[in-house]
Design a protein around this motif. Sequence first.
Motif, PDB file in Angstrom:
ATOM      1  N   LEU A 136      11.716 -28.297  28.139  1.00 29.40           N
ATOM      2  CA  LEU A 136      12.525 -29.520  28.998  1.00 29.40           C
ATOM      3  C   LEU A 136      11.768 -30.808  28.932  1.00 29.40           C
ATOM      4  O   LEU A 136      12.320 -31.815  28.799  1.00 29.40           O
ATOM      5  CB  LEU A 136      12.891 -28.899  30.466  1.00 29.40           C
ATOM      6  CG  LEU A 136      13.719 -29.791  31.188  1.00 29.40           C
ATOM      7  CD1 LEU A 136      15.217 -29.671  30.486  1.00 29.40           C
ATOM      8  CD2 LEU A 136      13.901 -29.149  32.659  1.00 29.40           C
ATOM      9  N   ALA A 137      10.503 -30.812  29.018  1.00 28.21           N
ATOM     10  CA  ALA A 137       9.779 -31.910  29.400  1.00 28.21           C
ATOM     11  C   ALA A 137       9.582 -32.520  27.986  1.00 28.21           C
ATOM     12  O   ALA A 137       9.746 -33.744  27.752  1.00 28.21           O
ATOM     13  CB  ALA A 137       8.354 -31.513  29.799  1.00 28.21           C
TER      14      ALA A 137
ATOM     15  N   GLY B 195      13.054 -34.280  26.450  1.00 29.14           N
ATOM     16  CA  GLY B 195      13.522 -35.537  26.975  1.00 29.14           C
ATOM     17  C   GLY B 195      14.954 -35.455  27.705  1.00 29.14           C
ATOM     18  O   GLY B 195      15.548 -34.313  27.747  1.00 29.14           O
ATOM     19  N   GLU B 196      15.301 -36.729  28.373  1.00 35.40           N
ATOM     20  CA  GLU B 196      16.360 -36.601  29.330  1.00 35.40           C
ATOM     21  C   GLU B 196      17.803 -36.462  28.644  1.00 35.40           C
ATOM     22  O   GLU B 196      18.677 -35.972  28.916  1.00 35.40           O
ATOM     23  CB  GLU B 196      16.169 -38.045  30.028  1.00 35.40           C
ATOM     24  CG  GLU B 196      15.281 -37.917  31.176  1.00 35.40           C
ATOM     25  CD  GLU B 196      15.139 -39.158  31.902  1.00 35.40           C
ATOM     26  OE1 GLU B 196      16.047 -40.033  31.612  1.00 35.40           O
ATOM     27  OE2 GLU B 196      14.028 -39.406  32.601  1.00 35.40           O
ATOM     28  N   ASP B 197      17.832 -36.832  27.446  1.00 39.41           N
ATOM     29  CA  ASP B 197      19.113 -36.731  26.589  1.00 39.41           C
ATOM     30  C   ASP B 197      19.504 -35.535  25.887  1.00 39.41           C
ATOM     31  O   ASP B 197      20.384 -35.325  25.237  1.00 39.41           O
ATOM     32  CB  ASP B 197      19.374 -37.975  25.582  1.00 39.41           C
ATOM     33  CG  ASP B 197      18.888 -39.328  26.501  1.00 39.41           C
ATOM     34  OD1 ASP B 197      19.290 -39.500  27.569  1.00 39.41           O
ATOM     35  OD2 ASP B 197      18.297 -40.036  25.624  1.00 39.41           O
TER      36      ASP B 197
ATOM     37  N   THR C 210      20.353 -31.564  24.856  1.00 36.49           N
ATOM     38  CA  THR C 210      21.500 -30.835  25.163  1.00 36.49           C
ATOM     39  C   THR C 210      20.848 -29.362  25.431  1.00 36.49           C
ATOM     40  O   THR C 210      19.398 -29.266  24.922  1.00 36.49           O
ATOM     41  CB  THR C 210      22.523 -30.610  24.045  1.00 36.49           C
ATOM     42  OG1 THR C 210      21.660 -30.059  23.024  1.00 36.49           O
ATOM     43  CG2 THR C 210      23.350 -32.004  23.718  1.00 36.49           C
ATOM     44  N   ASP C 211      21.489 -28.617  26.025  1.00 35.71           N
ATOM     45  CA  ASP C 211      21.117 -27.117  26.331  1.00 35.71           C
ATOM     46  C   ASP C 211      20.677 -26.637  25.051  1.00 35.71           C
ATOM     47  O   ASP C 211      19.510 -25.993  24.830  1.00 35.71           O
ATOM     48  CB  ASP C 211      21.867 -26.378  26.929  1.00 35.71           C
ATOM     49  CG  ASP C 211      22.155 -26.780  28.409  1.00 35.71           C
ATOM     50  OD1 ASP C 211      21.169 -27.517  28.761  1.00 35.71           O
ATOM     51  OD2 ASP C 211      22.949 -26.043  29.138  1.00 35.71           O
TER      52      ASP C 211
ATOM     53  N   ILE D   4      17.184 -27.956  23.670  1.00 34.51           N
ATOM     54  CA  ILE D   4      16.002 -27.502  24.409  1.00 34.51           C
ATOM     55  C   ILE D   4      15.596 -26.013  23.741  1.00 34.51           C
ATOM     56  O   ILE D   4      14.676 -25.686  23.750  1.00 34.51           O
ATOM     57  CB  ILE D   4      16.472 -27.490  25.994  1.00 34.51           C
ATOM     58  CG1 ILE D   4      16.503 -28.978  26.312  1.00 34.51           C
ATOM     59  CG2 ILE D   4      15.278 -26.718  26.769  1.00 34.51           C
ATOM     60  CD1 ILE D   4      17.152 -29.067  27.744  1.00 34.51           C
TER      61      ILE D   4
ATOM     62  N   TYR E 128       4.125 -37.176  24.064  1.00 33.22           N
ATOM     63  CA  TYR E 128       4.188 -38.565  24.437  1.00 33.22           C
ATOM     64  C   TYR E 128       3.563 -39.449  23.559  1.00 33.22           C
ATOM     65  O   TYR E 128       4.259 -40.335  23.129  1.00 33.22           O
ATOM     66  CB  TYR E 128       3.725 -38.661  26.058  1.00 33.22           C
ATOM     67  CG  TYR E 128       3.731 -40.086  26.411  1.00 33.22           C
ATOM     68  CD1 TYR E 128       5.045 -40.990  26.193  1.00 33.22           C
ATOM     69  CD2 TYR E 128       2.624 -40.616  26.752  1.00 33.22           C
ATOM     70  CE1 TYR E 128       4.802 -42.262  26.676  1.00 33.22           C
ATOM     71  CE2 TYR E 128       2.607 -42.179  27.236  1.00 33.22           C
ATOM     72  CZ  TYR E 128       3.606 -42.885  27.139  1.00 33.22           C
ATOM     73  OH  TYR E 128       3.757 -44.017  27.387  1.00 33.22           O
TER      74      TYR E 128
ATOM     75  N   ARG F 123       4.456 -38.471  32.334  1.00 32.02           N
ATOM     76  CA  ARG F 123       5.476 -38.142  31.294  1.00 32.02           C
ATOM     77  C   ARG F 123       5.535 -36.645  31.171  1.00 32.02           C
ATOM     78  O   ARG F 123       5.978 -36.144  30.302  1.00 32.02           O
ATOM     79  CB  ARG F 123       4.649 -38.533  29.854  1.00 32.02           C
ATOM     80  CG  ARG F 123       4.296 -40.037  29.996  1.00 32.02           C
ATOM     81  CD  ARG F 123       5.507 -41.131  30.063  1.00 32.02           C
ATOM     82  NE  ARG F 123       4.693 -42.372  30.365  1.00 32.02           N
ATOM     83  CZ  ARG F 123       5.376 -43.541  30.656  1.00 32.02           C
ATOM     84  NH1 ARG F 123       6.632 -43.443  30.615  1.00 32.02           N
ATOM     85  NH2 ARG F 123       4.703 -44.497  31.005  1.00 32.02           N
ATOM     86  N   SER F 124       5.048 -35.800  32.182  1.00 29.17           N
ATOM     87  CA  SER F 124       4.889 -34.276  31.860  1.00 29.17           C
ATOM     88  C   SER F 124       4.355 -33.882  30.556  1.00 29.17           C
ATOM     89  O   SER F 124       5.272 -32.953  30.046  1.00 29.17           O
ATOM     90  CB  SER F 124       6.556 -33.970  32.073  1.00 29.17           C
ATOM     91  OG  SER F 124       6.914 -33.949  33.530  1.00 29.17           O
TER      92      SER F 124
END
Lengths: 305, 331
Positions: A35-36, A39-41, A43-44, A47, A81, A267-268
Amino acid sequence: MLRFLLRRAGLALLVALCVSMLTFALLNITIDPALAMAGEDATDQDIQALRVAMGFDRPAHVRYLDWLQSVLQGDFGVSPYFGLPVSDLIMDRMPVTVTLGALATAFAVIIGVPLGVVAAIYPNTLIDRVSLSVAVFGQAIPNFWFSLMLIILLAVQFPIFPVSGTEGFSSFILPTIVLGTNAIPPIMRLTRTGMLDVLSSDYIRTAWAKGLQPRQVFFKHALRNAIVPVVAVAAIQAANMFGGSIVVEAVFALHGIGMLAYESIQRSDIPTMQAVILIFSLFFIGFSALSDVINAYLDPRIRVS
Amino acid sequence: MADAPFVSVSGLDIDLEVPGGRLHAVRDSSFDIALGETLCIVGESGSGKSMTALGLMGLLPSNAHRSARRLRVGNHDLLSLNRREMADLMGREMAMIFQEPMTSLNPCYTVGNQMSEMLIRHLRMGRRPALTLARDWLDRVGIPPTAGRLDQYPHQLSGGLRQRVMIAMMLMCSPKLIIADEPTTALDVTIQAQILHLLAGLQRELGITMIFITHDLGVVSRIADRVAVMYAGQIVEMGRTREILRDPQHPYTRGLLECVPAPGKTRPGAHLGTIPGTVPSLVGQLSGCGFAGRCPHAAVGCRGEIPALTVRADGRQVRCLFTPDALWSAA
């Protein structure tokens, strides 16, 4: 002595292993690495795909052993990152932090031990009170404020030292003072208590009775005994300072391990975090082992027990 | 004794600053010791015997005040010496052996280091010859040089061995005066006898003047030429050992001797004497004889004035208003 060293090294290794295991477990419980990394955008599906691709779907102990094996070969993985091998990041940041840590430790010991000795030789005098005030000041003052005050005074008003950066030795002086001042109080006060204690002991009376010079009594006979607990505390302080100070590094724009830790947490960035925590704990283990060895050298009774 | 005494102490007062006020640990103490003579100072705990020794050596704790009319050792007037001059004498001209062998040596340094530093300091010897001499001295105090003792640390030695090391160390620079503060008290009885024998032997052999502090009257009878009995910070009786032990003239000395069983005289099962009561508080001034509160012979006059230390017919000094005839014959 050799057996003592071997036993101490074995113990240090065991502690390092436990710390690495704990770090790995905690980070993998609190953060989903896929997940980290995605990134935020994402999709499942993305991931899930990343999870399989990076091997995050394997059982934790398999991944730990895998990680441990690479670490032992000097490979800490790649930072998602920074997009660079973590080992490169560490090697890049380490010199700044180690320089700062070494300077701050030296500063704290060079100021703290003599202050403590003098305070113990002249207890309840003006010198004692002044050094106590220094200790209270050093302990109470917040790092960020002290940093800013030093910058205003010695870098802006009287531009003796650079405001920030890592150009040459002079840019380390102000951060060293800030970081080292924090470690002076425990060192100074422990030295004072230890010296006061030792100075009233029977063997110091013997030393006076032998007609030794005050210098020999204080420094040869008393300090060596009094310094043993100080070494242990100074080692912890040193480990702290070698591990990097986020505040001091941030204020003086020193790109060391402290800043790296801060950035990776933001940034995890799990591989970097793992490496930084491991290195931080290795500093602790290394310094406490070193303090045991120094104390065993100073006090022969420690070598036996 | 026709010559000037080697040690001469006159009017020695030692006060300690304590929470309750000023504690008079030693009051107006005066004694002379001839060269090569052994003076035993006896008394119970808190009588001021150790303080007298520490005061002479200049080793008093920081809360102590020392004053005296005269404090001489050999040709040295100790009262006029500064710290540095005093340090030159300590260990060189006058040395001290302490009660606690277990804690009186520095745990961080080897026996050889602690012994040789005396020689390096006072005799300006090099490290190697100093270590050689230290080895010889260990042999002299009964520690065989084969065992590598010089490289050992104090914690590797027994109490008896440590006290031997201490004796060797303190005698190495051939001091003329040795002050031994209960050097055998902390040791096993069998070791006590050995150490006493060793110390007395070396003292005779080297012709050292000795002040030996003890509460053990058995020890006194074996080594002392003269005895000073201290009570509540004052010398109450002083004289030749034989005379004092056989014919004590101060009620306290007499009481002290009655506490000790005499071989061949005291029958098994017989009660030993005790001195009832406790030592008076040493804080503040005494108003009369310090022993009056415990003395079976105390009269009204004893509480009114402090008796002076007077010289009697046989040269003995006694701090009591009465003569033994008046005291014991009445009883």
